[in-house]
Design a protein around this motif. Structure first.
Motif, PDB file in Angstrom:
ATOM      1  N   ARG A 173      34.439 111.164  81.630  1.00  0.00           N
ATOM      2  CA  ARG A 173      35.891 111.105  81.464  1.00  0.00           C
ATOM      3  C   ARG A 173      36.404 112.398  80.846  1.00  0.00           C
ATOM      4  NH1 ARG A 173      33.991 106.019  79.951  1.00  0.00           N
ATOM      5  NH2 ARG A 173      34.045 106.425  77.727  1.00  0.00           N
ATOM      6  N   GLY A 174      37.618 112.782  81.242  1.00  0.00           N
ATOM      7  CA  GLY A 174      38.214 114.005  80.718  1.00  0.00           C
ATOM      8  C   GLY A 174      39.659 114.110  81.132  1.00  0.00           C
ATOM      9  N   ASN A 175      40.087 115.326  81.485  1.00  0.00           N
ATOM     10  CA  ASN A 175      41.486 115.516  81.859  1.00  0.00           C
ATOM     11  C   ASN A 175      41.800 115.054  83.286  1.00  0.00           C
ATOM     12  OD1 ASN A 175      40.481 117.564  83.526  1.00  0.00           O
ATOM     13  ND2 ASN A 175      41.108 119.213  82.146  1.00  0.00           N
ATOM     14  N   GLY A 176      40.768 114.764  84.065  1.00  0.00           N
ATOM     15  CA  GLY A 176      40.973 114.246  85.411  1.00  0.00           C
ATOM     16  C   GLY A 176      41.411 115.275  86.423  1.00  0.00           C
ATOM     17  N   GLU A 177      41.328 116.549  86.071  1.00  0.00           N
ATOM     18  CA  GLU A 177      41.806 117.613  86.953  1.00  0.00           C
ATOM     19  C   GLU A 177      40.715 118.170  87.863  1.00  0.00           C
ATOM     20  OE1 GLU A 177      43.734 120.447  84.448  1.00  0.00           O
ATOM     21  OE2 GLU A 177      45.281 119.039  83.795  1.00  0.00           O
ATOM     22  N   LEU A 178      39.534 117.504  87.856  1.00  0.00           N
ATOM     23  CA  LEU A 178      38.435 117.876  88.754  1.00  0.00           C
ATOM     24  C   LEU A 178      37.956 119.306  88.500  1.00  0.00           C
ATOM     25  CD1 LEU A 178      39.875 116.287  92.025  1.00  0.00           C
ATOM     26  CD2 LEU A 178      38.099 115.318  90.555  1.00  0.00           C
ATOM     27  N   ASP A 179      37.898 119.699  87.231  1.00  0.00           N
ATOM     28  CA  ASP A 179      37.407 121.033  86.891  1.00  0.00           C
ATOM     29  C   ASP A 179      35.926 121.181  87.243  1.00  0.00           C
ATOM     30  OD1 ASP A 179      39.897 121.752  85.851  1.00  0.00           O
ATOM     31  OD2 ASP A 179      39.423 120.926  83.887  1.00  0.00           O
ATOM     32  N   SER A 180      35.176 120.095  87.136  1.00  0.00           N
ATOM     33  CA  SER A 180      33.773 120.098  87.554  1.00  0.00           C
ATOM     34  C   SER A 180      33.609 119.118  88.704  1.00  0.00           C
ATOM     35  CB  SER A 180      32.852 119.708  86.384  1.00  0.00           C
ATOM     36  OG  SER A 180      33.145 118.386  85.938  1.00  0.00           O
ATOM     37  N   PHE A 181      32.561 119.318  89.507  1.00  0.00           N
ATOM     38  CA  PHE A 181      32.391 118.476  90.693  1.00  0.00           C
ATOM     39  C   PHE A 181      30.908 118.448  91.056  1.00  0.00           C
ATOM     40  CE2 PHE A 181      33.053 116.828  94.921  1.00  0.00           C
ATOM     41  CZ  PHE A 181      34.245 116.118  94.833  1.00  0.00           C
ATOM     42  N   ARG A 182      30.267 117.337  90.779  1.00  0.00           N
ATOM     43  CA  ARG A 182      28.836 117.225  91.039  1.00  0.00           C
ATOM     44  C   ARG A 182      28.557 116.881  92.505  1.00  0.00           C
ATOM     45  NH1 ARG A 182      26.296 114.366  85.584  1.00  0.00           N
ATOM     46  NH2 ARG A 182      27.328 115.771  84.092  1.00  0.00           N
ATOM     47  N   ARG A 183      27.280 116.966  92.888  1.00  0.00           N
ATOM     48  CA  ARG A 183      26.910 116.888  94.304  1.00  0.00           C
ATOM     49  C   ARG A 183      26.600 115.489  94.816  1.00  0.00           C
ATOM     50  NH1 ARG A 183      22.949 122.037  95.666  1.00  0.00           N
ATOM     51  NH2 ARG A 183      24.328 123.689  94.879  1.00  0.00           N
ATOM     52  N   GLY A 184      26.611 114.474  93.962  1.00  0.00           N
ATOM     53  CA  GLY A 184      26.151 113.145  94.358  1.00  0.00           C
ATOM     54  C   GLY A 184      26.892 112.556  95.539  1.00  0.00           C
ATOM     55  N   ALA A 185      28.210 112.655  95.543  1.00  0.00           N
ATOM     56  CA  ALA A 185      28.991 112.068  96.634  1.00  0.00           C
ATOM     57  C   ALA A 185      28.641 112.715  97.965  1.00  0.00           C
ATOM     58  CB  ALA A 185      30.481 112.218  96.339  1.00  0.00           C
ATOM     59  N   ALA A 186      28.528 114.042  97.974  1.00  0.00           N
ATOM     60  CA  ALA A 186      28.189 114.755  99.208  1.00  0.00           C
ATOM     61  C   ALA A 186      26.812 114.337  99.711  1.00  0.00           C
ATOM     62  CB  ALA A 186      28.240 116.261  98.970  1.00  0.00           C
ATOM     63  N   TYR A 187      25.863 114.203  98.814  1.00  0.00           N
ATOM     64  CA  TYR A 187      24.508 113.832  99.216  1.00  0.00           C
ATOM     65  C   TYR A 187      24.490 112.449  99.851  1.00  0.00           C
ATOM     66  CZ  TYR A 187      19.568 112.668  99.019  1.00  0.00           C
ATOM     67  OH  TYR A 187      18.302 112.283  99.361  1.00  0.00           O
ATOM     68  N   LEU A 188      25.134 111.471  99.207  1.00  0.00           N
ATOM     69  CA  LEU A 188      25.146 110.110  99.750  1.00  0.00           C
ATOM     70  C   LEU A 188      25.813 110.077 101.119  1.00  0.00           C
ATOM     71  CD1 LEU A 188      26.108 108.117  96.524  1.00  0.00           C
ATOM     72  CD2 LEU A 188      23.845 108.261  97.590  1.00  0.00           C
ATOM     73  N   ALA A 189      26.892 110.837 101.279  1.00  0.00           N
ATOM     74  CA  ALA A 189      27.594 110.864 102.558  1.00  0.00           C
ATOM     75  C   ALA A 189      26.737 111.511 103.644  1.00  0.00           C
ATOM     76  CB  ALA A 189      28.918 111.592 102.415  1.00  0.00           C
ATOM     77  N   LEU A 190      26.042 112.594 103.316  1.00  0.00           N
ATOM     78  CA  LEU A 190      25.207 113.285 104.294  1.00  0.00           C
ATOM     79  C   LEU A 190      24.022 112.429 104.737  1.00  0.00           C
ATOM     80  CD1 LEU A 190      25.185 116.897 102.819  1.00  0.00           C
ATOM     81  CD2 LEU A 190      26.099 116.221 105.051  1.00  0.00           C
ATOM     82  N   VAL A 191      23.457 111.661 103.821  1.00  0.00           N
ATOM     83  CA  VAL A 191      22.319 110.814 104.178  1.00  0.00           C
ATOM     84  C   VAL A 191      22.755 109.697 105.120  1.00  0.00           C
ATOM     85  CG1 VAL A 191      20.578 109.199 103.302  1.00  0.00           C
ATOM     86  CG2 VAL A 191      21.031 111.332 102.068  1.00  0.00           C
ATOM     87  N   THR A 192      23.918 109.097 104.866  1.00  0.00           N
ATOM     88  CA  THR A 192      24.316 107.888 105.584  1.00  0.00           C
ATOM     89  C   THR A 192      25.374 108.103 106.661  1.00  0.00           C
ATOM     90  OG1 THR A 192      26.007 107.419 103.914  1.00  0.00           O
ATOM     91  CG2 THR A 192      23.811 106.481 103.558  1.00  0.00           C
ATOM     92  N   GLY A 193      26.055 109.254 106.634  1.00  0.00           N
ATOM     93  CA  GLY A 193      27.169 109.458 107.552  1.00  0.00           C
ATOM     94  C   GLY A 193      28.402 108.661 107.175  1.00  0.00           C
ATOM     95  N   ALA A 194      28.468 108.199 105.932  1.00  0.00           N
ATOM     96  CA  ALA A 194      29.627 107.437 105.465  1.00  0.00           C
ATOM     97  C   ALA A 194      30.803 108.369 105.215  1.00  0.00           C
ATOM     98  CB  ALA A 194      29.285 106.686 104.179  1.00  0.00           C
ATOM     99  N   PRO A 195      32.013 107.981 105.582  1.00  0.00           N
ATOM    100  CA  PRO A 195      33.180 108.790 105.221  1.00  0.00           C
ATOM    101  C   PRO A 195      33.399 108.758 103.711  1.00  0.00           C
ATOM    102  CG  PRO A 195      33.886 106.684 106.102  1.00  0.00           C
ATOM    103  CD  PRO A 195      32.397 106.751 106.285  1.00  0.00           C
ATOM    104  N   VAL A 196      34.039 109.805 103.211  1.00  0.00           N
ATOM    105  CA  VAL A 196      34.377 109.879 101.790  1.00  0.00           C
ATOM    106  C   VAL A 196      35.868 109.570 101.653  1.00  0.00           C
ATOM    107  CG1 VAL A 196      34.509 111.369  99.764  1.00  0.00           C
ATOM    108  CG2 VAL A 196      32.573 111.568 101.339  1.00  0.00           C
ATOM    109  N   VAL A 197      36.194 108.616 100.789  1.00  0.00           N
ATOM    110  CA  VAL A 197      37.591 108.242 100.557  1.00  0.00           C
ATOM    111  C   VAL A 197      37.949 108.568  99.113  1.00  0.00           C
ATOM    112  CG1 VAL A 197      39.291 106.383 100.509  1.00  0.00           C
ATOM    113  CG2 VAL A 197      37.543 106.432 102.300  1.00  0.00           C
TER     114      VAL A 197
END
Length: 237
Positions: A131-155
Motif C-alpha cells: 500500500r502507498g500513494n497508489g500512483e503506480l510508482d513501482s510495478f512488479r512483474r507478477g501480473a505479466a508472468y501470469l498472463a503470459l503463461v495462461t494467455g489471460a487478459p489483464v483487466v
C-alpha cells in the motif's frame, strides 16, 4: 487437467476455496454499502467468462476485500502472507485468497494462481507490492508472468477513496465515504510457451505499467477525484 501439466505445473497445489467467495458476495456488498458509498464504473468491460488477471493500484487496507467482493466476478487475490494469522487468516483462506511471500520467490503462490486461471477464474494482483500513494510508482512483474503463461487478459482496476489523505496504512475511510472502483479496458495477452524469456516478461510489464498509468489518469479525470498522497512518515505496509 491437461492444462495443469504445462510448466510450471499446477496440478499438485490445492485450488483455493471458492464457495464463500462466490456465495457470500451479495451479502458482503450489502453490508459494505451500509457504511460506504461504493461505486463501480464500467463493469461491462470485465470479461464475463474465462481466465482474467486483475491488476489494481493499492492505497488502502480494504482494497483487497473490495476487489474480491465488488469486481464483476469473484477474484482470488494474491495477499501478503503476514495477514494469514489468527481469525483473519482463517477468513482469508475461507474466501479463497492466496497467501504470497513478497520478499522471496514463492512457487506455491504462483502455482496456485495458475491453477485458478487455468480453471477459468480470476486472480488479483497489486503490482505495486504494497500500500502507498497508489500512483503506480513501482510495478512488479507478477501480473505479466501470469498472463503470459495462461494467455489471460489483464483487466486494470483503479481504487479511489479507500484511504483518506493523511491516513495511515491500516486506516479506514470515515463512514459514508465515497469509494470509486473504475474498471479499465481489458488488455489482451497471447500465451507464450515455456521457456519464457525474462526480456519478454519485462517488456509486457512495461506495457502494462504504461497502460495502467494512462487508465489511472483517465479514472481520476472521469471521477473528478484525486489519490490520497503518500503514507505518513515512518508508516509502511
Amino acid at each position: 487437467m491437461s492444462g495443469h501439466l504445462a510448466p510450471p505445473r499446477s496440478d499438485q497445489v490445492h485450488r483455493p476455496q471458492r464457495w464463500l467467495l462466490r456465495g457470500g458476495r451479495p451479502a458482503s456488498r450489502w453490508l459494505i454499502r451500509r457504511r460506504y458509498d461504493v461505486r463501480v464504473h464500467h463493469a461491462e468491460r470485465f470479461p464475463r467468462s474465462g481466465p482474467v488477471v486483475v491488476t489494481a493500484n493499492h492505497i488502502g487496507i480494504i482494497d483487497g476485500p473490495l476487489m474480491a467482493i465488488f469486481a464483476p466476478r469473484p477474484v482470488h487475490a494474491l495477499t501478503k502472507i503476514e495477514m494469514f494469522d489468527g481469525r483473519l487468516g482463517r477468513f482469508l483462506k475461507l474466501t479463497g485468497q492466496i497467501p504470497l511471500d513478497r520478499y522471496r520467490t514463492d512457487p506455491a503462490a504462483v502455482r496456485t494462481a495458475l491453477r485458478v486461471l487455468r480453471e477459468g477464474d480470476a486472480v488479483g494482483v497489486f503490482p505495486e507490492g504494497t500500500r502507498g500513494n497508489g500512483e503506480l510508482d513501482s510495478f512488479r512483474r507478477g501480473a505479466a508472468y501470469l498472463a503470459l503463461v495462461t494467455g489471460a487478459p489483464v483487466v486494470p482496476l483503479t481504487f479511489i477513496g479507500s484511504r483518506e489523505p493523511g491516513g495511515h496504512t491500516d486506516s479506514l475511510p470515515p463512514k459514508g465515504a465515497r469509494i470509486d472502483i473504475v474498471v479499465g479496458q481489458p488488455i489482451p495477452v497471447d500465451a507464450v510457451p515455456w521457456p519464457r524469456r525474462s526480456s519478454t516478461v519485462a517488456a509486457l510489464t512495461d506495457d502494462l505499467h504504461q497502460r495502467m498509468l494512462a487508465g489511472l489518469k483517465d479514472a481520476l479525470a472521469e471521477t473528478g477525484r484525486s489519490l490520497p498522497g503518500p503514507l505518513p512518515p515512518g508508516d509502511s505496509a
